[in-house]
Enzyme design. Structure first.
Site, PDB file in Angstrom:
ATOM      1  N   LEU A  67      23.060   2.487  -8.429  1.00 39.45           N
ATOM      2  CA  LEU A  67      21.715   2.007  -9.022  1.00 39.45           C
ATOM      3  C   LEU A  67      20.939   1.118  -8.154  1.00 39.45           C
ATOM      4  O   LEU A  67      19.812   0.724  -8.695  1.00 39.45           O
ATOM      5  CB  LEU A  67      22.107   1.352 -10.630  1.00 39.45           C
ATOM      6  CG  LEU A  67      23.275   2.116 -11.152  1.00 39.45           C
ATOM      7  CD1 LEU A  67      23.524   1.347 -12.451  1.00 39.45           C
ATOM      8  CD2 LEU A  67      22.505   3.520 -11.372  1.00 39.45           C
ATOM      9  N   ARG A  68      21.335   0.504  -7.131  1.00 39.92           N
ATOM     10  CA  ARG A  68      20.640  -0.318  -5.891  1.00 39.92           C
ATOM     11  C   ARG A  68      20.290  -1.802  -6.557  1.00 39.92           C
ATOM     12  O   ARG A  68      19.638  -2.476  -5.902  1.00 39.92           O
ATOM     13  CB  ARG A  68      19.215   0.254  -5.822  1.00 39.92           C
ATOM     14  CG  ARG A  68      19.649   1.659  -4.802  1.00 39.92           C
ATOM     15  CD  ARG A  68      20.515   1.504  -3.794  1.00 39.92           C
ATOM     16  NE  ARG A  68      20.227   2.368  -2.546  1.00 39.92           N
ATOM     17  CZ  ARG A  68      20.999   2.471  -1.589  1.00 39.92           C
ATOM     18  NH1 ARG A  68      22.047   1.618  -1.344  1.00 39.92           N
ATOM     19  NH2 ARG A  68      20.621   3.251  -0.592  1.00 39.92           N
ATOM     20  N   ASN A 281      25.936  10.916   3.538  1.00 40.72           N
ATOM     21  CA  ASN A 281      27.154  10.793   3.515  1.00 40.72           C
ATOM     22  C   ASN A 281      27.920  11.287   2.408  1.00 40.72           C
ATOM     23  O   ASN A 281      27.892  10.767   1.322  1.00 40.72           O
ATOM     24  CB  ASN A 281      27.589   9.031   3.641  1.00 40.72           C
ATOM     25  CG  ASN A 281      27.353   8.513   5.230  1.00 40.72           C
ATOM     26  OD1 ASN A 281      27.684   9.152   6.039  1.00 40.72           O
ATOM     27  ND2 ASN A 281      27.030   7.175   5.295  1.00 40.72           N
ATOM     28  N   ASP A 308      26.401  11.745  -6.477  1.00 38.76           N
ATOM     29  CA  ASP A 308      26.265  10.890  -5.233  1.00 38.76           C
ATOM     30  C   ASP A 308      24.953  10.131  -5.312  1.00 38.76           C
ATOM     31  O   ASP A 308      24.190  10.046  -4.250  1.00 38.76           O
ATOM     32  CB  ASP A 308      26.631  11.690  -3.851  1.00 38.76           C
ATOM     33  CG  ASP A 308      26.709  10.674  -2.824  1.00 38.76           C
ATOM     34  OD1 ASP A 308      27.206   9.695  -2.881  1.00 38.76           O
ATOM     35  OD2 ASP A 308      26.833  11.255  -1.575  1.00 38.76           O
TER      36      ASP A 308
END
Length: 442
Positions: A67-68, A281, A308
């Site tokens: 969610l940063r 990634n 992701d």
């Protein structure tokens, strides 16, 4: 608020229910599932959702969404990303601990959960850091983090290179019944930017061999045998990795695993001419790996499908491929890409939905507490987390129309020409309408 969802086809993978029905909701709970038109006459809804032509399913549960916030608000704010979750039909999500500061203190977890509750857009289940600062040296206070609401412990993208530390972490977690979430990647072999193979060689990109995953898996499984720990493996990427997980499950190890929507649908060929939207990634591997992942998800070797979701800002993506920040937005694509995989694999609708509803809940297990019995399900008296979607609608991903603050996705229509099936019409979280499509989207 009392809500009536009427005229829909109710599909609940956990119970096998698949029939036309109406759903009544009150006080945040499902109060009944009735044959169409048979809801109690005295039920007076404040809001009615007409689900004609739509599927009424449990809200999606996503086991991997960044969610940063805190620390990376320029790439995503809690409100913007939870709104994206609601727009994608996701009613519960698990976020990794690699925020800034790292989620290694109870106060940080408390703050994050409090802010999410205030927004009432999606249930948030944080993972606590396995080691302080994710440095792989000193274990965190797992008991205190669990009391604050962490559902497990993770190193996110940072491998623990000291196997003695990892062994002690698994031993401690096993003692108290905690689940350790690990992405299997060797800290030395996994330092490239693309999957080893002909594409990486042709483009001159540093490679990540399959051995980066399998070496890590062998280590994890040996430590699980000696400690009895429960481990969830995050975002498997290779055919060899799927086979090792299959053997570990047959052996009886307490292991579960997931795969990302990116690895399930794309390969290294999609990198094209250094398309940084494909910088991810784990890195995209060859077609044989993708096919093995799809089969592993279908046969239950892999338990869940995850978005992701990793929003990245424009400055970090508009760089040469090897320097671009890995990640892509995914919350709004999870349902459609699950449906696409299910249709292409020949699975029933309920089986495809299970991988993003009831199966992720089974992975979380007792960590969900009182929600464990009804999250990811539609059941009388259960939590009213519901996704209403049109299975016949198709749409193309236009980055500018996404709700997420992160607009970079490898499924951008301009790059792939891919049309996606299924469109969310409404999302209900704990009896509150968190999202309803505008008429122009219907």
């Amino acid at each position: 608020m009392k809500i009536l969802i009427t005229n829909g086809r109710v599909v609940d993978p956990a119970s096998g229910r698949d029939e036309p029905a109406d759903v009544t909701i009150a006080a945040g709970r499902i109060t009944g599932i009735y044959a169409t038109g048979r809801a109690p006459a005295d039920f007076d809804p404040a809001r009615t959702i007409d689900a004609s032509g739509c599927i009424v399913a449990p809200g999606l549960v996503d086991l991997a969404a960044r969610l940063r916030e805190p620390g990376h608000e320029h790439e995503g704010m809690l409100e913007s990303e939870l709104n994206a979750a609601a727009a994608g039909g996701v009613t519960s999500l698990v976020c990794p601990p690699d925020t800034d500061p790292t989620l290694d203190e109870p106060g940080l977890v408390d703050m994050l959960k409090f802010r999410a509750r205030k927004l009432s857009l999606c249930r948030l289940f944080p993972l606590g850091a396995l080691t302080r600062g994710l440095r792989g040296e000193v274990l965190t206070e797992m008991a205190e983090l669990t009391e604050s609401g962490c559902v497990g412990f993770s190193q996110a993208e940072v491998p623990i290179r000291d196997t003695l530390v990892l062994s002690r972490a698994l031993q401690y977690a096993a003692t108290y019944g905690y689940t350790v979430w690990l992405r299997p990647q060797d800290g030395w072999l996994g330092q490239g930017v693309a999957a080893s193979g002909a594409v990486a060689t042709r483009l001159g990109l540093s490679g990540v061999p399959v051995a980066a995953e399998t070496v890590a898996l062998h280590t994890i499984f040996e430590l699980m045998r000696s400690t009895g720990a429960r481990v969830h493996l995050c975002r498997l990427s290779s055919a060899a990795g799927v086979e090792l997980v299959r053997r570990a499950k047959a052996e009886g190890l307490k292991v579960t695993a997931d795969v990302s929507i990116n690895s399930l649908h794309l390969t290294d060929v999609d990198i094209g001419y250094f398309n940084s939207a494909m910088r991810l990634n784990p890195p995209l591997r060859q077609a044989a790996d993708r096919d093995a992942l799809r089969a592993g998800l279908a046969d239950g070797t892999l338990d869940a499908l995850v978005s992701d979701h990793t929003p990245v800002d424009a400055d970090a993506k508009t760089l040469p491929f090897g320097e671009a920040e890995p990640g892509a937005t995914g919350l709004e694509l999870l349902l459609s890409l699950a449906l696409k995989w299910g249709a292409e694999t020949g699975l029933p609708l309920s089986a495809a939905l299970a991988r993003v509803t009831s199966a992720p809940v089974a992975v979380l297990g007792d960590a969900l507490g009182s929600l464990a019995g009804s999250a990811g399900r539609l059941v009388d008296g259960g939590v009213a987390d519901v996704c209403v979607f049109d299975p016949d609608a198709t749409w193309s991903v236009q980055p500018g129309e996404l709700v997420s603050q992160g607009r970079h996705t490898p499924f951008d229509f301009s790059s792939t020409g891919m049309a996606l099936p299924g469109r969310v019409r409404a999302t209900v979280v704990a009896g509150t309408v968190a999202y309803q499509a505008r008429p122009s989207q219907a």
